[in-house]
Design an enzyme around this catalytic site. Structure first.
Site, mmCIF file in Angstrom:
data_model
loop_
_atom_site.group_PDB
_atom_site.id
_atom_site.type_symbol
_atom_site.label_atom_id
_atom_site.label_comp_id
_atom_site.label_asym_id
_atom_site.label_seq_id
_atom_site.Cartn_x
_atom_site.Cartn_y
_atom_site.Cartn_z
ATOM 1 N N GLY A 29 25.779 13.023 30.661
ATOM 2 C CA GLY A 29 25.598 13.921 29.521
ATOM 3 C C GLY A 29 25.105 15.291 29.938
ATOM 4 C CB SER A 30 25.161 18.430 28.006
ATOM 5 O OG SER A 30 24.370 18.069 26.883
ATOM 6 N N GLY A 84 19.880 10.770 29.216
ATOM 7 C CA GLY A 84 19.752 11.448 27.930
ATOM 8 C C GLY A 84 19.751 10.440 26.799
ATOM 9 C CE LYS A 96 21.354 6.118 27.494
ATOM 10 N NZ LYS A 96 21.744 7.541 27.664
ATOM 11 N N GLY A 97 25.146 6.742 23.960
ATOM 12 C CA GLY A 97 26.553 6.390 23.970
ATOM 13 C C GLY A 97 27.500 7.435 23.455
ATOM 14 N NE ARG A 98 26.817 13.565 23.695
ATOM 15 C CZ ARG A 98 27.615 13.768 24.745
ATOM 16 N NH1 ARG A 98 28.922 13.899 24.585
ATOM 17 N NH2 ARG A 98 27.117 13.815 25.970
ATOM 18 N N GLY A 99 28.447 9.781 25.029
ATOM 19 C CA GLY A 99 29.352 10.029 26.143
ATOM 20 C C GLY A 99 30.094 8.792 26.623
ATOM 21 C CD GLU A 105 24.334 6.674 29.841
ATOM 22 O OE1 GLU A 105 24.328 6.197 28.687
ATOM 23 O OE2 GLU A 105 24.439 7.894 30.075
HETATM 24 O O1 DER Z 1 26.263 9.073 26.285
HETATM 25 C C1 DER Z 1 25.076 9.027 26.613
HETATM 26 O O2 DER Z 1 24.427 7.969 26.627
HETATM 27 C C2 DER Z 1 24.373 10.331 26.887
HETATM 28 O O3 DER Z 1 23.195 10.086 27.607
HETATM 29 C C3 DER Z 1 24.055 10.960 25.541
HETATM 30 O O4 DER Z 1 23.357 10.002 24.781
HETATM 31 C C4 DER Z 1 23.230 12.216 25.649
HETATM 32 O O5 DER Z 1 24.099 13.238 26.031
HETATM 33 P P1 DER Z 1 23.638 14.769 25.840
HETATM 34 O O6 DER Z 1 22.452 14.954 26.785
HETATM 35 O O7 DER Z 1 24.853 15.552 26.279
HETATM 36 O O8 DER Z 1 23.288 14.969 24.402
#
Ligand code: DER
Length: 225
Positions: A29-30, A84, A96-99, A105
């Site tokens: 993630g960012s 993240g 979590k899990g947007r990515g 993880e």
């Molecule tokens: O996908 C994930 O688990 C990432 O850690 C996400 O939850 C956070 O990504 P971000 O730092 O780009 O918001």
């Protein structure tokens, strides 16, 4: 931007917790991106570390930053994982899990003695409420939709943006984003989801609070909760 500044300060603060000579987990993630940027600076000044990446993205970025990589097989016990989150509640349960990287993880978080979560202040909430990302075996997708609906969820198959058809994870599976509304008891929901065959891992992280620190960046300030 203020958001980027908040992510940077949190990422840098987490990177400064990394001890010399250790093996660490590298999240996706960012926000973790900024932790890697700081780790690259510290490596240039003599820090000696090795990282276990949690995704192709993490591995590619770590290589760009000159962070040496290894595998969880080589080091099934990690000193610290930096990752993240999308939402954090007061009990340090996470979504979590947007990515779409949360399966590896969660393995890395389990292997780590300490988990450091880096977020900007927009991620801290009183009650988790975002849709829960769930990695699902494609074979069991129909069953998953049925079971998640029976549990009161609203499942949606995650479609690619620059790819037609469903997102395929680094492990070759699909992602279902399942909306449960507010989640006052994330631990029991995580257990309920885990009990369904074919649901390989969900983005609720409710079992790491004891070994977790959350670094919250807000503009030029950051606090550790
Ligand atoms: O996908 C994930 O688990 C990432 O850690 C996400 O939850 C956070 O990504 P971000 O730092 O780009 O918001």
């Amino acid at each position: 931007s203020l958001l980027a500044e908040s992510k940077r300060i949190a990422g840098y603060r987490a990177a400064d917790l990394v001890e010399d000579g250790t093996v660490i987990g590298l999240g996706t993630g960012s926000t973790v991106f900024f932790a890697m940027e700081r780790l690259a600076e510290r490596i240039a000044s003599g820090l000696s570390i090795v990282g276990v990446p949690t995704s192709y993205q993490a591995a590619i970025r770590a290589r760009e930053y000159g962070i040496p990589l290894t595998t969880l097989d080589e080091f099934p016990q990690l000193a610290l994982a930096i990752d993240g989150a999308d939402q954090v509640d007061p009990g340090l349960s996470l979504i979590k899990g947007r990515g779409a990287a949360h399966l590896r993880e969660k393995c890395v978080a389990d292997a780590a003695e300490e988990v450091v979560i880096v977020v900007d202040s927009t991620k801290t909430v009183d009650t988790l409420s975002a849709p829960v990302p769930i990695e699902v075996l494609p074979f069991a997708c129909g069953l998953a939709f049925r079971r998640l609906t029976e549990m009161g969820g609203v499942p949606v198959l995650r479609e690619g943006v620059k790819k037609d058809g469903p997102v395929v994870t680094d492990n070759g599976n699909f992602i279902i984003d399942c909306n449960f509304g507010a989640i006052p008891d994330p631990a029991s929901l995580e257990q309920q989801i885990a009990a369904v065959p074919g649901l390989l891992e969900c983005g609720l992280f409710t079992t790491f609070a004891e070994k977790m620190r959350v670094v919250v960046g807000e503009g030029r300030e950051c606090r550790i909760v």
